[in-house]
Enzyme design. Structure first.
Site, PDB file in Angstrom:
ATOM      1  CG  LEU A  26      -2.037  -1.049   1.263  1.00 44.69           C
ATOM      2  CD1 LEU A  26      -2.754  -1.020   2.610  1.00 44.69           C
ATOM      3  CD2 LEU A  26      -3.029  -0.809   0.127  1.00 44.69           C
ATOM      4  N   GLY A  27       2.011   1.198   0.622  1.00 46.61           N
ATOM      5  CA  GLY A  27       2.884   2.369   0.681  1.00 46.61           C
ATOM      6  C   GLY A  27       4.043   2.114   1.613  1.00 46.61           C
ATOM      7  N   GLY A  29       7.299   4.230   4.012  1.00 47.53           N
ATOM      8  CA  GLY A  29       7.902   5.454   4.520  1.00 47.53           C
ATOM      9  C   GLY A  29       9.217   5.123   5.190  1.00 47.53           C
ATOM     10  CG  MET A  31      10.524   5.103  11.391  1.00 49.21           C
ATOM     11  SD  MET A  31      11.823   4.011  12.020  1.00 49.21           S
ATOM     12  CE  MET A  31      10.915   3.098  13.267  1.00 49.21           C
ATOM     13  N   GLY A  32       8.575   2.226   7.914  1.00 48.36           N
ATOM     14  CA  GLY A  32       7.760   1.039   7.710  1.00 48.36           C
ATOM     15  C   GLY A  32       7.214   0.918   6.298  1.00 48.36           C
ATOM     16  CB  VAL A  34       1.500   0.038   5.021  1.00 45.38           C
ATOM     17  CG1 VAL A  34       0.100  -0.468   5.374  1.00 45.38           C
ATOM     18  CG2 VAL A  34       2.045   0.906   6.143  1.00 45.38           C
ATOM     19  CG  ASP A 143       4.493  12.964  13.189  1.00 44.45           C
ATOM     20  OD1 ASP A 143       4.654  14.142  12.796  1.00 44.45           O
ATOM     21  OD2 ASP A 143       4.862  11.979  12.521  1.00 44.45           O
TER      22      ASP A 143
END
Length: 458
Positions: A26-27, A29, A31-32, A34, A143
């Site tokens: 799905l995407g 970044g 730090m992870g 998904v 955040d």
């Protein structure tokens, strides 16, 4: 020719085989990553956030990732993405969370530009509720920004996600004093200064987010993160109404109050902000689609049960009478076939009732899986009642009396066709029986609707 699957996807598929079917990425970044997956046991879509294997070797990154999952897992709120489990397997670290079909608030702003005032108000209010709940649990998000707010496609519900840098009261592993965490464009002045924060810091970040959604631009821009942080500390934001003159003044004032430099000048809590928006603004009033569907199915279930129950009672009454007044000879054979046929109609009514119940329970289950509770469905049912025309107690008595009269007439008509119909063509008797069935079916539904309507005491 499609590109080969990413190695992370293949490794995750192997680690969760038999429990989750990983479908696609799905995407990703910093730090992870998904992934979209299906929970095989519960047959529902979920999102799995994986710590990239290259980062999983870092003790600090691993601890922060697990901390995010455990922090979010302790929060249960309709406007916070739920965490189902956190796992470590074959060197992989990941957690499973609810899948929200839709887009981020940031994605919507990029796609549509500034948003309608009612939508800005609704998102701001729902996020304020979520933050208020988190703050009561001792969690400060730190955040809050458009990319960390998901908007459900069906119903438009706003949901807060990504508690990766959240501050948890009493957590010894918190950020060292003086260190700045967060996204430069959205941090509060106290965050920018590396000072301790409380829930009012999140409200500042929510104000920044609402400013962007309402005007289409950030309150502060700069050539570097340091330049933006300096503006948060020293510069007042541009007047909201100067950039969006058509915005309702109460909404503009709420955004600007969130953006006050001093925490003492902001709203004291998320509840206060939400109450302010609810008291003065035309927030989107539509009930979320899953809740509205559950309420509608429950309302229609009661009406349909009145109709199905009336027909079933008609079958039972006719069978009882036939037992007391049996026919003889060929007439007995005809009565037996007629009895079987009418029992079949009764079984059909029971089956229809069962199907309606299954449909209603599925709608309720869907709403609960999306994070809503029985109180939300009850509120929607009460809202549905408020939209219905009130019925006086006398009219309700009249409805019950009318149903009894119609039911008695239909019962006599059915008994008459059962006896006289022996001399008719079989097709004509079937048509007559079915025509009579529609009388108690319609009368039962009508009476149930009247009896379950809100009472008019005047």
């Amino acid at each position: 020719m499609s590109p080969p699957p990413a190695p992370e996807l293949l490794a995750l598929q192997e680690a969760v085989a038999g429990r989750y079917a990983v479908e696609r990425e799905l995407g990703r970044g910093g730090m992870g990553i998904v992934f979209l997956a299906r929970d095989i046991a519960l047959d529902r879509l979920v999102a799995i956030k994986l710590l990239p294997p290259a980062l999983a070797t870092s003790t600090d990154r691993r601890a922060r990732f697990l901390r995010e999952a455990r922090t979010a897992a302790r929060l249960s709120h309709p406007n916070i993405v739920p965490i189902h489990s956190v796992e470590e397997s074959d060197g992989l670290v990941f957690f499973v969370m609810g899948y929200i079909a839709g887009e981020t608030l940031g994605g919507r702003i990029r796609r549509l530009g500034r948003l309608p005032a009612a939508e800005v108000s609704a998102v701001m209010r729902e996020v304020a509720w979520a933050l208020a709940y988190a703050h009561r649990q001792g969690v400060v998000h730190r955040d809050v920004k458009p990319e960390n707010i998901l908007l459900e496609r069906e119903g438009g519900r706003a949901m807060v996600t990504d508690f990766g840098i959240a501050h948890v009261a009493g957590d010894a592993a918190d950020t060292p004093a003086g260190q700045v965490v967060g996204t430069a464009r959205a941090v509060s002045p106290e965050q920018a200064a590396g000072e301790p924060v409380d829930g009012r810091s999140d409200l500042y970040s929510l104000g920044v987010t609402a400013f962007l959604a309402a005007t289409g631009q950030w309150p502060f821009e700069g050539e570097s993160a340091a330049a933006v942080l300096a503006q948060h500390l020293t510069q007042p934001p541009p007047p909201v109404l100067g950039l969006r003159p058509d915005l309702p003044a109460p909404l503009a004032h709420a955004i600007e109050r969130c953006l006050a430099k001093s925490p003492a000048d902001r709203f004291a809590s998320g509840e206060e902000l939400a109450a302010s928006l609810g008291a003065t603004l035309p927030v989107l009033a539509a009930t979320p689609a899953p809740v509205a569907r559950a309420a509608r199915e429950l309302h229609e279930l009661g009406t349909d049960m009145g109709g199905y129950g009336s027909v079933l009672l008609l079958v039972i009454m006719s069978e009882v009478v036939l037992q007391y007044f049996p026919s003889s000879g060929w007439g007995a054979i005809g009565d037996a076939f007629l009895s079987l046929y009418r029992i079949g109609i009764g079984i059909g009514m029971v089956s229809l009732a069962g199907m309606r119940k299954v449909t209603a329970f599925r709608a309720i289950r869907d709403a609960i899986q999306r994070g809503y509770g029985f109180e939300d469905i009850r509120a929607a049912l009460l809202g549905t009642n408020e939209e219905r025309e009130p019925v006086t107690p006398r009219a309700k008595v009249a409805a019950a009396t009318g149903w009894l009269a119609v039911f008695a007439t239909a019962t006599l008509a059915w008994l008459w066709t059962g006896k006289v119909g022996d001399n008719w063509n079989g097709v004509i008797q079937v048509i007559a029986d079915l025509a009579i069935v529609f009388i108690p079916l319609s009368a039962g539904r009508w009476a149930a609707a009247r009896l379950t309507a809100p009472s008019d005491r005047h």
